[in-house]
Design a protein around this motif. Sequence first.
Motif, PDB file in Angstrom:
ATOM      1  N   ALA A   1     -41.555 -11.770 -31.977  1.00  0.00           N
ATOM      2  CA  ALA A   1     -40.232 -11.205 -31.843  1.00  0.00           C
ATOM      3  C   ALA A   1     -39.212 -11.984 -31.241  1.00  0.00           C
ATOM      4  O   ALA A   1     -37.844 -11.754 -31.188  1.00  0.00           O
ATOM      5  CB  ALA A   1     -40.301  -9.979 -31.934  1.00  0.00           C
TER       6      ALA A   1
ATOM      7  N   GLY B   1     -26.775 -18.820 -31.595  1.00  0.00           N
ATOM      8  CA  GLY B   1     -27.732 -17.996 -32.213  1.00  0.00           C
ATOM      9  C   GLY B   1     -27.042 -16.524 -32.452  1.00  0.00           C
ATOM     10  O   GLY B   1     -25.702 -16.368 -32.222  1.00  0.00           O
ATOM     11  N   THR B   2     -27.745 -15.452 -32.480  1.00  0.00           N
ATOM     12  CA  THR B   2     -27.285 -14.066 -32.646  1.00  0.00           C
ATOM     13  C   THR B   2     -26.173 -13.975 -31.698  1.00  0.00           C
ATOM     14  O   THR B   2     -25.184 -13.273 -31.968  1.00  0.00           O
ATOM     15  CB  THR B   2     -28.495 -13.180 -32.695  1.00  0.00           C
ATOM     16  N   THR B   3     -26.572 -13.749 -30.332  1.00  0.00           N
ATOM     17  CA  THR B   3     -25.597 -13.323 -29.177  1.00  0.00           C
ATOM     18  C   THR B   3     -24.185 -14.158 -29.315  1.00  0.00           C
ATOM     19  O   THR B   3     -23.442 -13.353 -29.570  1.00  0.00           O
ATOM     20  CB  THR B   3     -26.468 -13.707 -27.821  1.00  0.00           C
TER      21      THR B   3
ATOM     22  N   HIS C   1     -30.383  -4.013 -29.835  1.00  0.00           N
ATOM     23  CA  HIS C   1     -30.537  -5.200 -28.428  1.00  0.00           C
ATOM     24  C   HIS C   1     -29.367  -5.208 -27.724  1.00  0.00           C
ATOM     25  O   HIS C   1     -28.203  -5.005 -28.274  1.00  0.00           O
ATOM     26  CB  HIS C   1     -30.715  -6.266 -29.332  1.00  0.00           C
TER      27      HIS C   1
ATOM     28  N   SER D   1     -27.620  -7.527 -26.860  1.00  0.00           N
ATOM     29  CA  SER D   1     -26.713  -8.375 -27.245  1.00  0.00           C
ATOM     30  C   SER D   1     -25.796  -7.802 -28.513  1.00  0.00           C
ATOM     31  O   SER D   1     -24.734  -8.481 -28.982  1.00  0.00           O
ATOM     32  CB  SER D   1     -27.060  -9.629 -27.867  1.00  0.00           C
TER      33      SER D   1
ATOM     34  N   ASN E   1     -35.854  -4.848 -32.882  1.00  0.00           N
ATOM     35  CA  ASN E   1     -36.664  -5.968 -32.136  1.00  0.00           C
ATOM     36  C   ASN E   1     -37.519  -5.033 -31.558  1.00  0.00           C
ATOM     37  O   ASN E   1     -38.856  -5.350 -31.357  1.00  0.00           O
ATOM     38  CB  ASN E   1     -36.195  -6.783 -31.261  1.00  0.00           C
TER      39      ASN E   1
ATOM     40  N   ASP F   1     -26.949  -7.485 -37.410  1.00  0.00           N
ATOM     41  CA  ASP F   1     -27.773  -8.425 -36.484  1.00  0.00           C
ATOM     42  C   ASP F   1     -28.885  -8.653 -37.161  1.00  0.00           C
ATOM     43  O   ASP F   1     -29.772  -7.731 -37.341  1.00  0.00           O
ATOM     44  CB  ASP F   1     -27.713  -7.613 -35.210  1.00  0.00           C
TER      45      ASP F   1
ATOM     46  N   ALA G   1     -31.104 -10.779 -36.490  1.00  0.00           N
ATOM     47  CA  ALA G   1     -32.124 -11.676 -35.621  1.00  0.00           C
ATOM     48  C   ALA G   1     -33.450 -11.403 -35.888  1.00  0.00           C
ATOM     49  O   ALA G   1     -34.422 -12.436 -36.092  1.00  0.00           O
ATOM     50  CB  ALA G   1     -32.076 -11.223 -34.059  1.00  0.00           C
ATOM     51  N   GLN G   2     -33.890 -10.320 -36.265  1.00  0.00           N
ATOM     52  CA  GLN G   2     -35.255  -9.677 -36.572  1.00  0.00           C
ATOM     53  C   GLN G   2     -35.680  -9.793 -38.167  1.00  0.00           C
ATOM     54  O   GLN G   2     -36.831  -9.578 -38.430  1.00  0.00           O
ATOM     55  CB  GLN G   2     -35.807  -8.421 -35.911  1.00  0.00           C
TER      56      GLN G   2
ATOM     57  N   SER H   1     -30.606 -15.827 -35.620  1.00  0.00           N
ATOM     58  CA  SER H   1     -30.861 -17.230 -34.674  1.00  0.00           C
ATOM     59  C   SER H   1     -31.887 -17.943 -35.268  1.00  0.00           C
ATOM     60  O   SER H   1     -32.967 -17.435 -35.940  1.00  0.00           O
ATOM     61  CB  SER H   1     -31.596 -16.525 -33.333  1.00  0.00           C
TER      62      SER H   1
ATOM     63  N   HIS I   1     -34.201 -19.863 -33.668  1.00  0.00           N
ATOM     64  CA  HIS I   1     -35.637 -19.976 -33.215  1.00  0.00           C
ATOM     65  C   HIS I   1     -36.514 -18.717 -33.656  1.00  0.00           C
ATOM     66  O   HIS I   1     -37.652 -18.672 -33.461  1.00  0.00           O
ATOM     67  CB  HIS I   1     -35.552 -20.059 -31.613  1.00  0.00           C
ATOM     68  N   LYS I   2     -35.953 -17.775 -34.095  1.00  0.00           N
ATOM     69  CA  LYS I   2     -36.655 -16.535 -34.549  1.00  0.00           C
ATOM     70  C   LYS I   2     -37.373 -16.804 -36.297  1.00  0.00           C
ATOM     71  O   LYS I   2     -37.833 -15.867 -36.679  1.00  0.00           O
ATOM     72  CB  LYS I   2     -36.168 -15.207 -34.546  1.00  0.00           C
TER      73      LYS I   2
END
Length: 414
Positions: free
Chosen positions: A39, A102-104, A132, A134, A184, A209, A211-212, A232, A234-235
């Motif tokens: 995660a 990325g997400t942020t 999160h 962010s 997350n 969001d 991201a996850q 993002s 990288h996830k």
Amino acid sequence: MRPAMKLEYAVFDVNARRAEFPLLDQSINAQPLVYLDNAATTQKPLVVLEAIDSYYRSINSNVHRGAHTLADRATTAFEDARARVAGFINAPAPEQLIFTRGTTESINLVAQSWARPQLRPGDEILVSGLAHHSNIVPWQMVAAATGARVVPIPITADAELDMSAFTALLGERTRLVALEQVSNAMGSIHPVEQVIAQAHAAGAVVLLDGAQSVAHLPVDVQQLDVDFFAFSGHKMYGPTGIGGLYGRRELLEAMPPWQGGGEMIETVSFERTTYAALPYRFEAGTPHIAGAVGLGAAVRYLQGLDRAAMYAHEDALLAYALELAADFPGFRLVGRAARKIAVLSFLLEGGHPHDVGTLLDRQGVAVRTGHHCAQPAMTQFGIPGTVRASFALYNTREEVERLFAALEKVRTFL
Ligand code: PLP
């Protein structure tokens, strides 16, 4: 768990997949690595590493300049990646996918470019109590600048969104609902379809969001009918430093640029500057070209897998972990949402999460400990943090067993 999906562990060839992730094949503290911090970030398959390597070895050049052959090739590689990533989330057109860090950065872009110019004193931004940081702090910054208010949506004791509280909070002051599709910290999958429908009926815009969610659930931004979707790379098995923001066309087109610089303009003079069309007006400066190429390769990799089987595999890992946890003395699961991705957030009686994490690391098991950038959620649950084991497509049943065997040893130290 996703009730609609069957648990088909056997059909997903996890060993073949593992072999595609070179980093996994190593020992940490003299034990074969068990990587359960997915995660936070996922590992990268060889095809992603090779795409980045080959980009720098043979294509590297700046984009959108059309000055020479390599520049054209770099531009093509960059735009092919955009089209592939946009296709993955079913964006209607590639230009509705803006590359960000990325997400942020995606959330900050919406905060500064969509929210800041139009929020007025008393307007409300609803954010999840599980959010999160962010997806909290950028809204607090905008609220401070505009007089708008950030209002948390309560969370139930099971770490689900309290939908009746959400319905009660929605009103004519609500301008934006900013919600994680998946938490997350606890893995809860929120009923975002319902949230989006209700928010739209109240006249509010919705940012998800992702991201996850993007690597662990099918995401279709058109079917969701969402206004903004942030994620993002990288996830989702891609590189760090690259991600995306999907936006509804009419919203993006009406938004002023956030950052100024090269690449985002049409013409510049000291009297007047005009801005480029989508998506470039939001991509000031030289972009992370190799990152986009790597993310495109990650998406192609995911598209080549049987994703229904992959999701079912991850569900089966969580089911197995919960089965072992049920018999484990002193194990306290944090977050019991009915619908979850494969995230196991927990406390071990008598052990501070950091100590548990350190003792697991000594046995080669990598987990995350702490507040997971979701301090308000930890405060609500009255805990300093948790130990979080989060699973990805390459994790195995044996690794779930290794986690619990390692926890067994941790217990003897507590
Ligand atoms: N939102 C959620 C739900 C996350 O899990 C994360 C990262 O952990 C983020 C946002 C921030 O992502 P990034 O640091 O890649 O911008």
